[in-house]
Scaffold this motif. Structure first.
Motif, PDB file in Angstrom:
ATOM      1  N   ILE A   1       0.854  -1.182   0.000  1.00  0.00           N
ATOM      2  CA  ILE A   1       0.000   0.000   0.000  1.00  0.00           C
ATOM      3  C   ILE A   1       0.890   1.231   0.000  1.00  0.00           C
ATOM      4  CG2 ILE A   1      -0.218   0.223   2.520  1.00  0.00           C
ATOM      5  CD1 ILE A   1      -3.234   0.896   1.958  1.00  0.00           C
ATOM      6  N   LYS A   2       0.410   2.299  -0.659  1.00  0.00           N
ATOM      7  CA  LYS A   2       1.212   3.515  -0.772  1.00  0.00           C
ATOM      8  C   LYS A   2       0.323   4.745  -0.565  1.00  0.00           C
ATOM      9  CE  LYS A   2       4.565   1.385  -3.890  1.00  0.00           C
ATOM     10  NZ  LYS A   2       5.296   1.469  -5.174  1.00  0.00           N
ATOM     11  N   PHE A   3       0.841   5.707   0.213  1.00  0.00           N
ATOM     12  CA  PHE A   3       0.150   6.963   0.495  1.00  0.00           C
ATOM     13  C   PHE A   3       0.940   8.107  -0.135  1.00  0.00           C
ATOM     14  CE2 PHE A   3      -1.231   4.044   3.737  1.00  0.00           C
ATOM     15  CZ  PHE A   3      -2.556   4.382   3.989  1.00  0.00           C
ATOM     16  N   TYR A   4       0.346   8.723  -1.170  1.00  0.00           N
ATOM     17  CA  TYR A   4       0.944   9.874  -1.845  1.00  0.00           C
ATOM     18  C   TYR A   4       0.273  11.126  -1.290  1.00  0.00           C
ATOM     19  CZ  TYR A   4       2.370   6.312  -5.269  1.00  0.00           C
ATOM     20  OH  TYR A   4       2.899   5.207  -5.885  1.00  0.00           O
ATOM     21  N   MET A   5       1.040  11.994  -0.658  1.00  0.00           N
ATOM     22  CA  MET A   5       0.438  13.136   0.020  1.00  0.00           C
ATOM     23  C   MET A   5       1.177  14.428  -0.305  1.00  0.00           C
ATOM     24  SD  MET A   5       1.727  12.333   3.913  1.00  0.00           S
ATOM     25  CE  MET A   5       1.026  10.704   3.850  1.00  0.00           C
TER      26      MET A   5
ATOM     27  N   TYR B   1       6.766   8.803  -6.397  1.00  0.00           N
ATOM     28  CA  TYR B   1       7.025   7.975  -5.232  1.00  0.00           C
ATOM     29  C   TYR B   1       6.263   8.516  -4.022  1.00  0.00           C
ATOM     30  CZ  TYR B   1      10.757   6.131  -8.129  1.00  0.00           C
ATOM     31  OH  TYR B   1      11.462   5.549  -9.145  1.00  0.00           O
ATOM     32  N   PRO B   2       5.754   7.616  -3.158  1.00  0.00           N
ATOM     33  CA  PRO B   2       4.944   8.054  -2.022  1.00  0.00           C
ATOM     34  C   PRO B   2       5.795   8.397  -0.804  1.00  0.00           C
ATOM     35  CG  PRO B   2       5.009   5.675  -2.064  1.00  0.00           C
ATOM     36  CD  PRO B   2       5.814   6.126  -3.248  1.00  0.00           C
ATOM     37  N   THR B   3       5.165   9.074   0.129  1.00  0.00           N
ATOM     38  CA  THR B   3       5.814   9.327   1.422  1.00  0.00           C
ATOM     39  C   THR B   3       5.749   8.093   2.310  1.00  0.00           C
ATOM     40  OG1 THR B   3       5.367  11.701   1.336  1.00  0.00           O
ATOM     41  CG2 THR B   3       5.697  10.733   3.525  1.00  0.00           C
TER      42      THR B   3
ATOM     43  N   ARG C   1      -8.504  -1.897   8.286  1.00  0.00           N
ATOM     44  CA  ARG C   1      -7.410  -1.272   9.034  1.00  0.00           C
ATOM     45  C   ARG C   1      -7.838   0.140   9.378  1.00  0.00           C
ATOM     46  NH1 ARG C   1      -3.561   1.207  11.474  1.00  0.00           N
ATOM     47  NH2 ARG C   1      -1.357   0.870  10.943  1.00  0.00           N
ATOM     48  N   PHE C   2      -7.930   0.448  10.676  1.00  0.00           N
ATOM     49  CA  PHE C   2      -8.332   1.769  11.121  1.00  0.00           C
ATOM     50  C   PHE C   2      -7.146   2.499  11.749  1.00  0.00           C
ATOM     51  CE2 PHE C   2     -12.653  -0.306  11.514  1.00  0.00           C
ATOM     52  CZ  PHE C   2     -13.126   0.277  10.363  1.00  0.00           C
ATOM     53  N   HIS C   3      -6.897   3.711  11.260  1.00  0.00           N
ATOM     54  CA  HIS C   3      -5.808   4.547  11.754  1.00  0.00           C
ATOM     55  C   HIS C   3      -6.353   5.452  12.862  1.00  0.00           C
ATOM     56  CE1 HIS C   3      -3.076   3.432   8.417  1.00  0.00           C
ATOM     57  NE2 HIS C   3      -4.203   3.324   7.727  1.00  0.00           N
ATOM     58  N   ILE C   4      -6.701   4.850  13.978  1.00  0.00           N
ATOM     59  CA  ILE C   4      -7.279   5.602  15.093  1.00  0.00           C
ATOM     60  C   ILE C   4      -6.187   6.291  15.902  1.00  0.00           C
ATOM     61  CG2 ILE C   4      -8.731   5.464  17.153  1.00  0.00           C
ATOM     62  CD1 ILE C   4     -10.209   4.809  14.563  1.00  0.00           C
ATOM     63  N   THR C   5      -5.152   5.547  16.251  1.00  0.00           N
ATOM     64  CA  THR C   5      -4.035   6.122  17.005  1.00  0.00           C
ATOM     65  C   THR C   5      -2.914   6.602  16.096  1.00  0.00           C
ATOM     66  OG1 THR C   5      -2.958   3.967  17.262  1.00  0.00           O
ATOM     67  CG2 THR C   5      -4.533   4.624  18.971  1.00  0.00           C
ATOM     68  N   ASP C   6      -2.991   6.285  14.801  1.00  0.00           N
ATOM     69  CA  ASP C   6      -1.938   6.667  13.852  1.00  0.00           C
ATOM     70  C   ASP C   6      -2.542   7.223  12.569  1.00  0.00           C
ATOM     71  OD1 ASP C   6      -3.069   4.236  13.171  1.00  0.00           O
ATOM     72  OD2 ASP C   6      -1.225   3.395  12.348  1.00  0.00           O
ATOM     73  N   PRO C   7      -3.348   8.297  12.650  1.00  0.00           N
ATOM     74  CA  PRO C   7      -3.960   8.840  11.432  1.00  0.00           C
ATOM     75  C   PRO C   7      -2.912   9.318  10.442  1.00  0.00           C
ATOM     76  CG  PRO C   7      -4.213  10.374  13.267  1.00  0.00           C
ATOM     77  CD  PRO C   7      -3.684   9.106  13.840  1.00  0.00           C
ATOM     78  N   ILE C   8      -3.247   9.192   9.155  1.00  0.00           N
ATOM     79  CA  ILE C   8      -2.366   9.653   8.087  1.00  0.00           C
ATOM     80  C   ILE C   8      -2.754  11.095   7.778  1.00  0.00           C
ATOM     81  CG2 ILE C   8      -1.519   9.231   5.762  1.00  0.00           C
ATOM     82  CD1 ILE C   8      -0.997   6.895   7.680  1.00  0.00           C
ATOM     83  N   ARG C   9      -1.962  12.051   8.264  1.00  0.00           N
ATOM     84  CA  ARG C   9      -2.312  13.470   8.143  1.00  0.00           C
ATOM     85  C   ARG C   9      -1.780  14.045   6.836  1.00  0.00           C
ATOM     86  NH1 ARG C   9      -1.112  12.550  13.618  1.00  0.00           N
ATOM     87  NH2 ARG C   9      -2.887  13.027  14.983  1.00  0.00           N
ATOM     88  N   PHE C  10      -2.596  14.860   6.190  1.00  0.00           N
ATOM     89  CA  PHE C  10      -2.197  15.515   4.946  1.00  0.00           C
ATOM     90  C   PHE C  10      -2.620  16.978   5.004  1.00  0.00           C
ATOM     91  CE2 PHE C  10      -6.259  13.366   4.442  1.00  0.00           C
ATOM     92  CZ  PHE C  10      -7.086  14.324   3.870  1.00  0.00           C
TER      93      PHE C  10
ATOM     94  N   ILE D   1      -2.967   0.393  -3.754  1.00  0.00           N
ATOM     95  CA  ILE D   1      -2.380  -0.854  -3.287  1.00  0.00           C
ATOM     96  C   ILE D   1      -2.116  -1.762  -4.486  1.00  0.00           C
ATOM     97  CG2 ILE D   1      -4.593  -2.023  -2.865  1.00  0.00           C
ATOM     98  CD1 ILE D   1      -3.281  -3.231  -0.316  1.00  0.00           C
ATOM     99  N   GLN D   2      -0.982  -2.427  -4.460  1.00  0.00           N
ATOM    100  CA  GLN D   2      -0.642  -3.380  -5.506  1.00  0.00           C
ATOM    101  C   GLN D   2      -1.344  -4.709  -5.238  1.00  0.00           C
ATOM    102  OE1 GLN D   2       3.474  -3.408  -4.559  1.00  0.00           O
ATOM    103  NE2 GLN D   2       4.009  -1.670  -5.878  1.00  0.00           N
ATOM    104  N   ALA D   3      -1.665  -5.412  -6.306  1.00  0.00           N
ATOM    105  CA  ALA D   3      -2.217  -6.763  -6.206  1.00  0.00           C
ATOM    106  C   ALA D   3      -1.170  -7.714  -6.788  1.00  0.00           C
ATOM    107  CB  ALA D   3      -3.530  -6.875  -6.970  1.00  0.00           C
ATOM    108  N   LEU D   4      -0.505  -8.468  -5.911  1.00  0.00           N
ATOM    109  CA  LEU D   4       0.615  -9.299  -6.338  1.00  0.00           C
ATOM    110  C   LEU D   4       0.519 -10.699  -5.761  1.00  0.00           C
ATOM    111  CD1 LEU D   4       3.745  -6.952  -5.984  1.00  0.00           C
ATOM    112  CD2 LEU D   4       2.644  -7.710  -8.096  1.00  0.00           C
ATOM    113  N   GLY D   5       0.758 -11.686  -6.616  1.00  0.00           N
ATOM    114  CA  GLY D   5       0.943 -13.065  -6.197  1.00  0.00           C
ATOM    115  C   GLY D   5       2.304 -13.544  -6.657  1.00  0.00           C
TER     116      GLY D   5
END
Length: 359
Positions: free
Chosen positions: A231-235, A241-243, A297-306, A314-318
């Motif tokens: 998973i990748k978060f681009y902010m 490339y993501p942060t 997955r809940f970011h309750i104590t670790d929110p992703i701030r922007f 998210i990539q789908a890989l096997g």
């Protein structure tokens, strides 16, 4: 300002001027002293010997193709809890929308099942902090949803038959701080994911806020392990490339090593306050021919701030021959949850019923 809308164990003893109200089929407006007064309702026959006040209007009927207004709240306050249950399991046909402060575009637009972590129309218990699914299919949301001018909630029935809905929306009338962010949720689905493309959970978020949760309903269309993708978060201006970059699908959902019990060598489900792998639908060798998984997955104590923008994919890989990754072409649906300032960017059009349908 302490308004009494942030209901934690460590402040329940505090006195406030907030007023508790509740909207249901027994009190459509949430008015004070207006509950259970209906003299006509769908259960009038059952209450014919008892009269007004005896469960005359406990539910509503929503016709095929109709949209019902669950609540239209005026003034400032916050929704603290939503409970509902339905007569059937076609939850992808039931579209929940929430509008804040008179906005024309919804800040929440999501099938009812996916909003409550039940994307495949199958009952599974969930025991997380913001969302619980309890026996037998009682949906509960504890997301705190503040607003300054009002809130409007609707439910559209995109199915072919009439829907029976029981519901209750608990909220507080209270003053609200100026620095609030507004709750948002958006649904997406791609079926199948094109070869060598990533799955976009959310894109086009504009404004300041924090990302607080992901739900994925994932149907695997090949054999073998399917969760190698990151998973990748681009902010805030990230491009190529993501942060924030994860290390694997099960890792992001707070599991490890294929969600596999190391002793039985089988998938092991779990439901915890912040994460879960709570839906596993194995093949039955006849009509249920695909593997299906649900995870949150809940970011309750670790929110992703922007600060100004956000994109999540998210990539789908096997795995394939030669120890190489296999880009998967799976059926993936998601619900993304976040808080942000208004006005928000308009959502992309919701796919039609046939595209959303679980088949």
């Amino acid at each position: 300002m302490f308004s009494g809308i942030n209901n934690r164990l460590d402040n329940l003893y505090r006195l406030t001027d907030a007023k508790t109200r509740s909207i249901s089929a027994e009190n459509f407006t949430g008015g004070k002293g207006m509950g259970g007064i209906s003299a006509e309702g769908p259960a009038i026959f059952a209450a014919r010997d008892l009269g007004t006040g005896w469960k005359v209007s406990p539910y509503v009927k929503i016709g095929a193709g109709d949209t019902f207004t669950l609540a239209d709240i005026k003034g400032s306050g916050a929704i603290n809890h939503i409970w509902c249950t339905t007569s059937g399991f076609n939850w992808r046909d039931m579209i929940l929308r929430i509008y804040w402060d008179g906005q024309e575009s919804p800040s929440v637009e999501c099938p009812l099942g996916d909003f409550f972590l039940s994307g495949f129309g199958v009952y599974n218990r969930v025991s997380s902090l913001p969302v619980c699914v309890n026996p037998g299919r009682g949906f509960n949301s504890y997301w705190n949803m503040p607003y300054k001018k009002g809130a409007r909630l609707t439910l559209e029935n995109r199915g072919f038959s009439e829907l029976t809905l029981y519901y209750q929306i608990d909220y507080a009338e209270a003053g609200i701080d100026e620095d609030i962010a507004y709750f948002h949720a958006q649904f997406r689905r791609v079926n199948p994911l094109p070869y060598k493309e990533v799955y976009t959970i959310i894109d086009g978020i504009k404004g300041k806020g924090q990302y607080v949760g992901t739900y994925l309903a994932w149907q695997v269309n090949s054999n073998g392990w399917w969760g190698e993708g990151e998973i990748k978060f681009y902010m805030d201006g990230d491009t190529e490339y993501p942060t924030i970059c994860g290390t694997g699908t099960e890792d992001y959902f707070c599991g490890a090593y294929d969600f596999e019990n190391p002793y039985t060598h089988e998938y092991e489900d779990f439901s915890s306050p912040y994460s879960g792998f709570q839906q596993m639908r194995p093949c039955d060798g006849l009509y249920a021919v695909q593997k299906r998984f649900g995870m949150y997955r809940f970011h309750i104590t670790d929110p992703i701030r922007f600060e100004k923008d956000l994109r999540v994919d998210i990539q789908a890989l096997g795995w394939r021959s030669g120890g190489r990754y296999l880009p998967l072409q799976d059926d993936i649906a998601s619900a993304a949850f976040w808080y942000q300032t208004l006005p928000a960017a308009e959502f992309p059009p919701l796919p039609d019923r046939d595209y959303c349908e679980v088949v």
